[in-house]
Design a protein around this motif. Structure first.
Motif, PDB file in Angstrom:
ATOM      1  N   LYS A  59      34.933  67.668  37.589  1.00  0.00           N
ATOM      2  CA  LYS A  59      36.060  66.748  37.428  1.00  0.00           C
ATOM      3  C   LYS A  59      36.570  66.198  38.761  1.00  0.00           C
ATOM      4  O   LYS A  59      37.232  65.167  38.788  1.00  0.00           O
ATOM      5  N   ALA A  60      36.253  66.871  39.853  1.00  0.00           N
ATOM      6  CA  ALA A  60      36.800  66.486  41.157  1.00  0.00           C
ATOM      7  C   ALA A  60      35.940  65.471  41.893  1.00  0.00           C
ATOM      8  O   ALA A  60      36.429  64.783  42.783  1.00  0.00           O
ATOM      9  N   ILE A  61      34.671  65.339  41.528  1.00  0.00           N
ATOM     10  CA  ILE A  61      33.728  64.521  42.290  1.00  0.00           C
ATOM     11  C   ILE A  61      34.192  63.072  42.427  1.00  0.00           C
ATOM     12  O   ILE A  61      34.023  62.462  43.486  1.00  0.00           O
ATOM     13  N   TYR A  62      34.766  62.515  41.386  1.00  0.00           N
ATOM     14  CA  TYR A  62      35.147  61.103  41.440  1.00  0.00           C
ATOM     15  C   TYR A  62      36.536  60.873  42.036  1.00  0.00           C
ATOM     16  O   TYR A  62      37.016  59.747  42.070  1.00  0.00           O
ATOM     17  N   LEU A  63      37.155  61.933  42.521  1.00  0.00           N
ATOM     18  CA  LEU A  63      38.372  61.756  43.312  1.00  0.00           C
ATOM     19  C   LEU A  63      38.018  61.313  44.730  1.00  0.00           C
ATOM     20  O   LEU A  63      38.810  60.647  45.396  1.00  0.00           O
ATOM     21  N   ILE A  64      36.805  61.698  45.183  1.00  0.00           N
ATOM     22  CA  ILE A  64      36.386  61.345  46.536  1.00  0.00           C
ATOM     23  C   ILE A  64      35.213  60.363  46.556  1.00  0.00           C
ATOM     24  O   ILE A  64      34.985  59.715  47.558  1.00  0.00           O
ATOM     25  N   ASN A  65      34.464  60.278  45.454  1.00  0.00           N
ATOM     26  CA  ASN A  65      33.336  59.350  45.355  1.00  0.00           C
ATOM     27  C   ASN A  65      33.480  58.502  44.103  1.00  0.00           C
ATOM     28  O   ASN A  65      34.293  58.811  43.234  1.00  0.00           O
ATOM     29  N   GLU A  66      32.654  57.482  44.012  1.00  0.00           N
ATOM     30  CA  GLU A  66      32.610  56.670  42.801  1.00  0.00           C
ATOM     31  C   GLU A  66      31.322  57.000  42.056  1.00  0.00           C
ATOM     32  O   GLU A  66      30.354  57.468  42.652  1.00  0.00           O
ATOM     33  N   PRO A  67      31.307  56.767  40.733  1.00  0.00           N
ATOM     34  CA  PRO A  67      30.075  57.012  39.997  1.00  0.00           C
ATOM     35  C   PRO A  67      28.904  56.208  40.571  1.00  0.00           C
ATOM     36  O   PRO A  67      29.077  55.080  41.014  1.00  0.00           O
ATOM     37  N   SER A  68      27.733  56.812  40.557  1.00  0.00           N
ATOM     38  CA  SER A  68      26.513  56.175  41.050  1.00  0.00           C
ATOM     39  C   SER A  68      25.576  55.896  39.888  1.00  0.00           C
ATOM     40  O   SER A  68      25.636  56.573  38.851  1.00  0.00           O
ATOM     41  N   ARG A  69      24.692  54.953  40.094  1.00  0.00           N
ATOM     42  CA  ARG A  69      23.684  54.659  39.080  1.00  0.00           C
ATOM     43  C   ARG A  69      22.855  55.917  38.826  1.00  0.00           C
ATOM     44  O   ARG A  69      22.440  56.606  39.748  1.00  0.00           O
ATOM     45  N   GLY A  70      22.662  56.240  37.572  1.00  0.00           N
ATOM     46  CA  GLY A  70      21.901  57.416  37.192  1.00  0.00           C
ATOM     47  C   GLY A  70      22.742  58.642  36.917  1.00  0.00           C
ATOM     48  O   GLY A  70      22.252  59.598  36.311  1.00  0.00           O
ATOM     49  N   ASP A  71      24.005  58.654  37.335  1.00  0.00           N
ATOM     50  CA  ASP A  71      24.872  59.800  37.054  1.00  0.00           C
ATOM     51  C   ASP A  71      25.045  59.961  35.547  1.00  0.00           C
ATOM     52  O   ASP A  71      25.215  58.981  34.822  1.00  0.00           O
ATOM     53  N   ILE A  72      25.022  61.200  35.084  1.00  0.00           N
ATOM     54  CA  ILE A  72      25.365  61.497  33.693  1.00  0.00           C
ATOM     55  C   ILE A  72      26.847  61.836  33.708  1.00  0.00           C
ATOM     56  O   ILE A  72      27.265  62.793  34.362  1.00  0.00           O
ATOM     57  N   VAL A  73      27.635  61.017  33.014  1.00  0.00           N
ATOM     58  CA  VAL A  73      29.086  61.126  33.100  1.00  0.00           C
ATOM     59  C   VAL A  73      29.703  61.477  31.745  1.00  0.00           C
ATOM     60  O   VAL A  73      29.109  61.262  30.701  1.00  0.00           O
ATOM     61  N   ILE A  74      30.909  62.027  31.827  1.00  0.00           N
ATOM     62  CA  ILE A  74      31.708  62.319  30.644  1.00  0.00           C
ATOM     63  C   ILE A  74      32.766  61.223  30.569  1.00  0.00           C
ATOM     64  O   ILE A  74      33.505  60.990  31.528  1.00  0.00           O
ATOM     65  N   ILE A  75      32.807  60.545  29.426  1.00  0.00           N
ATOM     66  CA  ILE A  75      33.731  59.428  29.216  1.00  0.00           C
ATOM     67  C   ILE A  75      34.782  59.872  28.212  1.00  0.00           C
ATOM     68  O   ILE A  75      34.442  60.306  27.111  1.00  0.00           O
ATOM     69  N   GLN A  76      36.035  59.766  28.604  1.00  0.00           N
ATOM     70  CA  GLN A  76      37.125  60.197  27.729  1.00  0.00           C
ATOM     71  C   GLN A  76      37.619  59.017  26.913  1.00  0.00           C
ATOM     72  O   GLN A  76      37.971  57.964  27.457  1.00  0.00           O
ATOM     73  N   ARG A  77      37.633  59.207  25.613  1.00  0.00           N
ATOM     74  CA  ARG A  77      38.187  58.245  24.666  1.00  0.00           C
ATOM     75  C   ARG A  77      39.211  58.990  23.817  1.00  0.00           C
ATOM     76  O   ARG A  77      39.202  60.217  23.763  1.00  0.00           O
ATOM     77  N   PRO A  78      40.101  58.291  23.118  1.00  0.00           N
ATOM     78  CA  PRO A  78      41.195  58.977  22.408  1.00  0.00           C
ATOM     79  C   PRO A  78      40.767  60.108  21.469  1.00  0.00           C
ATOM     80  O   PRO A  78      41.393  61.149  21.445  1.00  0.00           O
TER      81      PRO A  78
END
Length: 177
Positions: A59-78
């Motif tokens: 959860k902390a990685i994107y506080l200092i970096n931005e998502p990169s191409r190829g990253d597997i991300v968790i997307i929060q929706r309601p």
């Protein structure tokens, strides 16, 4: 009057209570701000991730970096979180022509996909990705609900972490990047 052993026992209980409270607070901090788990639901990320697998995400990685191409991300929706792969970044133009993916007009090799998944991607675009947004897709392109067909562009604030490890089932423990 307390005896020496009663005092020692009280001190020992007090020390144990302090240790337990500190451990709970540390665990809460780590769970809230650094790492969390998510369960993969459905087959949209096959073969990379399978339905029912549990992943740890950072959860902390994107506080200092931005998502990169190829990253597997968790997307929060309601009502549901989604696990998807970042394909295009803010300001880029994406086009899919059969099994070929083009980003800003250049062919992009999708080494994480098998040939069959690439063939089943279909045609899409060209489309320009707005600033502060990302274009995501599942690795199982034929059945994935993603930026092409329901999720739309993903706002940077909706990406809550990057998948790091598969932790369950235990015999499939591995990195997801």
């Amino acid at each position: 009057m307390y005896s020496v052993t009663e005092t020692k026992k009280k001190n020992e209980w007090f020390e144990w209570a302090k240790a337990i409270i500190i451990a709970v607070l540390i665990a809460f901090f780590i769970r809230s701000f650094i790492f969390a788990t998510s369960i993969v639901e459905g087959e949209s990320m096959n073969p990379t991730l399978e339905s029912g697998e549990r992943v740890i995400f950072n959860k902390a990685i994107y506080l200092i970096n931005e998502p990169s191409r190829g990253d597997i991300v968790i997307i929060q929706r309601p009502f549901k979180n989604y696990v998807k792969r970042v394909i295009a970044l803010p300001g880029e133009t994406i086009e899919i022509n059969g099994s070929n993916l083009f980003i800003n007009g250049d062919k992009y090799e999708q080494s994480f996909l098998g040939e069959d998944a690439q063939r089943r991607t279909g045609n899409f675009g060209p489309i320009h990705i707005p600033e502060n947004s990302y274009f995501v897709m599942g690795d199982n392109r034929a059945i994935s609900k993603d930026s092409r067909n329901g999720l739309g562009f993903i706002d940077e604030d909706d990406i809550i972490g990057r998948s790091e490890f598969i932790i369950f089932p235990f015999n499939e423990w591995s990195r997801t990047r």
